[in-house]
Every structure is written in structure tokens, then in C-alpha cells.
Design an enzyme around this catalytic site. Structure first.
Site, PDB file in Angstrom:
ATOM      1  N   LYS A   1     -37.190  66.173 -22.330  1.00  0.00           N
ATOM      2  CA  LYS A   1     -38.092  66.060 -23.484  1.00  0.00           C
ATOM      3  C   LYS A   1     -39.158  65.031 -23.149  1.00  0.00           C
ATOM      4  O   LYS A   1     -38.862  64.020 -22.507  1.00  0.00           O
ATOM      5  CB  LYS A   1     -37.316  65.631 -24.729  1.00  0.00           C
ATOM      6  CG  LYS A   1     -38.208  65.381 -25.930  1.00  0.00           C
ATOM      7  CD  LYS A   1     -37.450  64.998 -27.186  1.00  0.00           C
ATOM      8  CE  LYS A   1     -38.464  64.651 -28.295  1.00  0.00           C
ATOM      9  NZ  LYS A   1     -37.810  64.319 -29.564  1.00  0.00           N
TER      10      LYS A   1
ATOM     11  N   GLU B   1     -39.983  56.362 -40.045  1.00  0.00           N
ATOM     12  CA  GLU B   1     -38.808  56.376 -39.149  1.00  0.00           C
ATOM     13  C   GLU B   1     -38.167  55.003 -38.954  1.00  0.00           C
ATOM     14  O   GLU B   1     -38.761  54.100 -38.361  1.00  0.00           O
ATOM     15  CB  GLU B   1     -39.227  56.943 -37.776  1.00  0.00           C
ATOM     16  CG  GLU B   1     -38.052  57.091 -36.833  1.00  0.00           C
ATOM     17  CD  GLU B   1     -38.336  58.043 -35.678  1.00  0.00           C
ATOM     18  OE1 GLU B   1     -39.475  58.540 -35.557  1.00  0.00           O
ATOM     19  OE2 GLU B   1     -37.406  58.273 -34.893  1.00  0.00           O
TER      20      GLU B   1
END
Ligand code: ISJ
Length: 404
Positions: free
Chosen positions: A145, A206
Site C-alpha cells: 500500500k 483521525e
């Protein structure tokens, strides 16, 4: 050296927001807000926080805190200030009412705007990233990723009013983490006059990690879809995101890394098997709330943040390969974007969030950033659209309702 004082609790978060002045440090979450004023001393890394706080702690001094930001590349210096005065606020009733419209106080003025890279170049950068994800290079760890970002450089002749921008961000995303903290004055590329204060301002959804009462909590996000003004479309996008195999894969890699990072500190770690949806004024995200009981209740939030940052939500997997690839591909320095911002007190309690949906302000310059996670199933054009949607958090707070 003066003492760090804690003023009586303010009545509401709004009061602290109104008291913010350039040079102070502001951080708010659903739990309330903190405003630091003045500068007793500064720590330059998360590692240094415990010693810095211990050095200023005396029996007659109320729990000091360090508040500030850590850059994306944690090898570069952080700026974590121990303020002279700290004021706290409890969450206020009115805070729940989101203001989903235009910024109530747009920042007037004519902006010059430059995209770095240009949108088409970002698409090509994602294509390059996809190729690296597909190619196995013998002898090197396979990238699984990669998070690629882009930057919008806005400038105008008048200085940016950070207090006004901060207020607009807090009103639009009342459940988010809103912050404004000063940064080291020099950028690595010496782009701005060193006399100009630099401030990181944003509204992140977040939570990197929080620690309180012997418990650690993290809420990694990964997997995103833009909100829609049409409620049926908005609900459909949320349902599609929750069902998307590509987004769940991207999410799982991040949760796995956060759980692995927290596990050594915890005697019990709860990792829900399924992600849930969270929303901001502009985005839907997949989220997983990871909670743990700490082996040692004195473990500090700064130590936990150091163990977790940078997560695959903003860097990639494996970390080092992803970080090197980001340096190769992105045509700008991330600085404090995709770093961590928050505070920690002398007992180790504190909250740290991922520095996203944020901008660096210096005089009349403001750099906005947004990125997205790329896995082999990603589509370059959708990735560009995702960064445009994420940029709207700051653009709308500036009073700019345009897609860039
Ligand atoms: C990198 C950013 O966001 C991160 C990437 C996400 C994704 O790829 O889906 C989602 C939330 C964040 O963890 C950003 O907002 O700039």
C-alpha cells in the site's frame, strides 16, 4: 523560568476558540479543548517529551503539558511546546450543531493558486505507484500500500487570519479534532522568510492514539468516499464504501499495523472484526476503534504516538519502502502534513491525531494537502477525485467553494 499555570476551566470550547491568538496552541476533540499560551520550553521529538515535562514538574506546579506537531518524517525535528499557561474547556452543548454551508466568515482577498503537482501529473504519479505495487523487485520488500498526496499552494498579499480559519473549521466539523499549532520557522527548502511564523491548522477526523486512565485508544481510518448534498446519493456512497472489497483491503492493512504497534504495550487489545462508517462534512471513511488496557498505566501518549507514526493510513506498507517511494514520487516536501498533532501531560495522558485535512500557513501563503491510499485495485482518476474532495475541508473553511 515561570511556572506553568492552569487557569480555571473555561465554560465552553467556543471561549477558547475565541481566545486563540497567533502564537498560541489550540487543540479540540469531542472531549473538550486545550489552549496553551506562552512558551516555557520546547521538546523537539516525541521521545523528548517525558524528560522535558519531568524537568519542569515540581511539587507546586500543576501537571504541565507539551502540545504541538511532529512532521511526517519523524527523523526531522518536531515542535512540542510546554506553554506557560494552559486553559481547558469542556465540550459545550452548541458544539453539536454542524454548519454545513459555506464558511460563515470567508477570508476575503484575491488568491493566486498553484497545484503541486498539477492534477494530471497526480494521475500519472498514481499510475507510477500502481506499477510499483504490481512489480516485485527481488531483494526488496514488496510494497502493498502506498499513500500519495498533492498540495495546493495559495497565496495573496494580506496575511491569512489563522484565528478566523480555525473558527470556520471548528464550526463545520464540530465532532472532529480541530487544531492550530506553531511550527519551526524554517522550511527545509527555505521557501518563506524565516521571520514569518508558520502555523499548522486543520480539522482531522483521525485519532492516531489517545491515552487516559490506563487505556489506549486508536481509530485508524482508511477507505474513503466523497459526501453528496443529495441524501439518497450520500447514503448510497456510504453503503458502497462499506461493501467495497478494495477499500476494506486498504483499511485492513492500516488496522493490522495499528494493532501490531499497540500490542506490545497492552495486556488486552480489542480490534473489532468489521470496520464502521464515520463522516466529516465532506467525506465518508471506514474506521476501526482499537482499544487496549496498558500493561503499565504510566505509558505515555507520546510514546504510543511514536510507536504508531507513520501508519499505513498516510504512508503505506511496509513503512520504509512506502516512505522512500513517497519521497521519490511526490514533487513537494510533506513537512508537517501527514505528521501527528496533539498534546501529552506529565502523567502521560493525551491525544494525538493524524495531521490531515490541514494546511501550513505562513503570512499570506497557505499550503493545503490531501492524499489517498493506493492498493493494486485502485483507479488513478478516482484517486484524483478523492484528493479533490478531501481538499474541500480547507477550501470551504477559506470560503472557496471550488473544485481544484
Ligand atoms: C491521507 C489522507 O487521508 C487518509 C487516507 C484515507 C484513504 O486513503 O482512504 C482516509 C483517511 C486518512 O487516513 C488525507 O486526508 O490527506
Amino acid at each position: 523560568m515561570s511556572l506553568q499555570r492552569v487557569a480555571a476551566p473555561a465554560a465552553a470550547v467556543g471561549e477558547l476558540l475565541a481566545a486563540y491568538r497567533p502564537g498560541s496552541a489550540f487543540f479540540s476533540s469531542a472531549d473538550g479543548a486545550v489552549l496553551g499560551e506562552g512558551e516555557l520550553t520546547v521538546a523537539h521529538s516525541l521521545d523528548g517529551v517525558a524528560d522535558t515535562l519531568a524537568a519542569v514538574t515540581t511539587p507546586d506546579r500543576v501537571r504541565p503539558i507539551a502540545i504541538g506537531a511532529v512532521p511526517f518524517d519523524a527523523r526531522s525535528p518536531a515542535r512540542l511546546v510546554v506553554p506557560e499557561t494552559v486553559r481547558y474547556a469542556v465540550p459545550s452543548e452548541g458544539r453539536g450543531a454542524a454548519d454545513n454551508g459555506q464558511a460563515r466568515h470567508p477570508l476575503q482577498g484575491q488568491w493566486r493558486i498553484r497545484a503541486v503537482p498539477e492534477p494530471t501529473a497526480h494521475v500519472r504519479a498514481v499510475e507510477r505507484g500502481l506499477k510499483l505495487l504490481a512489480d516485485a523487485t527481488p531483494g526488496t520488500a514488496q510494497l502493498r500500500k502506498l499513500v500519495l498526496a498533492r498540495c495546493l499552494r495559495l497565496s495573496r498579499d494580506e496575511p491569512v487570519d489563522v484565528a478566523q480559519l480555525l473558527g470556520n473549521l471548528a464550526r463545520r466539523d464540530p465532532h472532529g479534532f480541530t487544531f492550530a499549532v506553531d511550527l519551526p520557522r524554517h522550511t527545509p527548502d527555505h521557501r518563506y522568510d524565516a521571520d514569518l511564523p508558520r502555523t499548522l491548522v486543520g480539522a482531522s477526523p483521525e485519532l492516531l492514539v489517545a491515552k487516559r486512565a490506563g487505556q489506549a485508544v486508536a481509530q485508524p481510518l482508511a477507505g474513503s468516499a466523497p459526501r453528496s448534498a443529495d441524501s439518497a446519493t450520500d447514503q448510497r456512497r456510504a453503503a458502497d464504501l462499506l461493501a467495497s472489497a478494495k477499500d476494506r483491503h486498504e483499511h485492513a492493512l492500516t488496522v493490522e499495523a495499528v494493532a501490531t504497534g499497540l500490542r506490545p504495550f497492552c495486556r488486552q487489545l480489542r480490534v473489532p472484526p468489521e470496520p464502521e462508517l464515520v463522516k466529516t462534512a465532506t467525506m465518508w471513511h471506514l474506521a476501526t476503534r482499537v482499544t487496549g488496557e496498558l500493561h503499565d498505566p504510566a505509558t505515555s501518549s507520546a510514546e504510543l504516538a511514536r510507536a504508531l507514526h507513520p501508519t499505513p493510513a498516510i504512508c503505506g506498507t511496509p513503512t520504509e519502502a512506502a516512505r522512500d517511494t513517497i519521497t521519490d514520487i511526490e514533487p513537494f516536501d510533506r513537512g508537517f502534513y501527514a505528521g501527528a498533532v496533539g498534546y501529552c501531560d506529565a502523567a502521560g495522558d493525551g491525544e494525538w491525531v493524524v495531521a490531515i485535512r490541514c494546511a501550513e500557513v505562513a503570512g499570506g501563503n497557505i499550503d493545503l494537502f490531501a492524499g489517498g491510499g493506493i492498493v493494486p485495485e485502485s483507479d488513478p482518476e478516482s484517486e484524483l477525485a478523492e484528493t479533490s474532495a478531501k481538499l474541500r475541508t480547507l477550501l470551504l473553511a477559506l470560503g472557496l467553494d471550488q473544485s481544484l
